[in-house]
Motif scaffolding. Structure first.
Motif, PDB file in Angstrom:
ATOM      1  N   THR A  69       2.185  -9.307  11.468  1.00 41.89           N
ATOM      2  CA  THR A  69       3.437  -9.676  10.811  1.00 41.89           C
ATOM      3  C   THR A  69       3.435  -9.135   9.385  1.00 41.89           C
ATOM      4  N   ILE A  70       4.458  -8.368   9.047  1.00 39.94           N
ATOM      5  CA  ILE A  70       4.596  -7.842   7.696  1.00 39.94           C
ATOM      6  C   ILE A  70       5.621  -8.682   6.950  1.00 39.94           C
ATOM      7  N   SER A  71       5.368  -8.908   5.675  1.00 35.42           N
ATOM      8  CA  SER A  71       6.294  -9.664   4.833  1.00 35.42           C
ATOM      9  C   SER A  71       6.138  -9.187   3.393  1.00 35.42           C
ATOM     10  N   ARG A  72       7.053  -9.645   2.544  1.00 37.27           N
ATOM     11  CA  ARG A  72       6.967  -9.262   1.143  1.00 37.27           C
ATOM     12  C   ARG A  72       7.456 -10.408   0.271  1.00 37.27           C
ATOM     13  N   ASP A  73       6.939 -10.431  -0.950  1.00 34.60           N
ATOM     14  CA  ASP A  73       7.370 -11.390  -1.963  1.00 34.60           C
ATOM     15  C   ASP A  73       7.798 -10.561  -3.173  1.00 34.60           C
ATOM     16  N   ASN A  74       9.087 -10.362  -3.327  1.00 36.65           N
ATOM     17  CA  ASN A  74       9.578  -9.494  -4.405  1.00 36.65           C
ATOM     18  C   ASN A  74       9.330 -10.101  -5.787  1.00 36.65           C
ATOM     19  N   ALA A  75       9.223 -11.404  -5.863  1.00 39.92           N
ATOM     20  CA  ALA A  75       8.930 -12.032  -7.150  1.00 39.92           C
ATOM     21  C   ALA A  75       7.514 -11.702  -7.612  1.00 39.92           C
ATOM     22  N   LYS A  76       6.637 -11.418  -6.659  1.00 41.68           N
ATOM     23  CA  LYS A  76       5.246 -11.095  -6.973  1.00 41.68           C
ATOM     24  C   LYS A  76       4.941  -9.605  -6.796  1.00 41.68           C
ATOM     25  N   ASN A  77       5.948  -8.819  -6.445  1.00 39.33           N
ATOM     26  CA  ASN A  77       5.745  -7.384  -6.206  1.00 39.33           C
ATOM     27  C   ASN A  77       4.606  -7.134  -5.227  1.00 39.33           C
ATOM     28  N   THR A  78       4.600  -7.909  -4.156  1.00 39.18           N
ATOM     29  CA  THR A  78       3.492  -7.848  -3.206  1.00 39.18           C
ATOM     30  C   THR A  78       4.017  -7.792  -1.778  1.00 39.18           C
ATOM     31  N   VAL A  79       3.356  -6.989  -0.954  1.00 41.54           N
ATOM     32  CA  VAL A  79       3.643  -6.942   0.473  1.00 41.54           C
ATOM     33  C   VAL A  79       2.381  -7.352   1.226  1.00 41.54           C
ATOM     34  N   TYR A  80       2.572  -8.041   2.337  1.00 43.86           N
ATOM     35  CA  TYR A  80       1.461  -8.609   3.097  1.00 43.86           C
ATOM     36  C   TYR A  80       1.465  -8.076   4.530  1.00 43.86           C
TER      37      TYR A  80
END
Length: 120
Positions: A69-80
């Motif tokens: 599963t790919i996801s991202r947190d734009n507030a943290k400038n991070t993709v998982y």
């Protein structure tokens, strides 16, 4: 220019899980789709997964569909990349990159990669 730093790799047994992270800096992170690719020894780098700039749309390689599963947190400038039910054939160096959504190809900026090793 964007800087990408991957982390979270390691060694696990088949069936285990890992969560990779990619921290981005330099460009407006939220303007771009992001993706994960991987490269196993002796093989070409291959697409794994991508997420749209908003995080609402995702796309996966058939080999990982239903397990990753790919996801991202734009507030943290991070993709998982959450990787479950890992298989030995998932062993590779995993890279994150900015992605052209229409083609699922990299725009050319890569991190240093993080090693994932899955044993029987």
């Amino acid at each position: 220019q964007v800087q990408l730093v991957e982390s979270g790799g390691g060694s696990v047994q088949a069936g285990g899980s890992l969560r990779l992270s990619c921290a981005a800096s330099g460009r407006a992170f939220t303007n771009y789709a992001m993706g994960w690719f991987r490269q196993a020894p002796g093989k070409e780098r291959e697409f794994v997964a991508a997420v749209s700039w908003s995080g609402e749309d995702t796309h996966y390689a058939d080999s990982v569909k239903g397990r990753f599963t790919i996801s991202r947190d734009n507030a943290k400038n991070t993709v998982y990349l959450q990787m479950n039910t890992l298989k030995p054939e998932d062993t590779a160096v995993y890279y994150c990159t900015l992605v052209v959504w229409a083609t699922m190809t990299s725009v050319g900026s890569w991190g240093q990669g993080t090693q994932v090793t899955v044993s029987e």
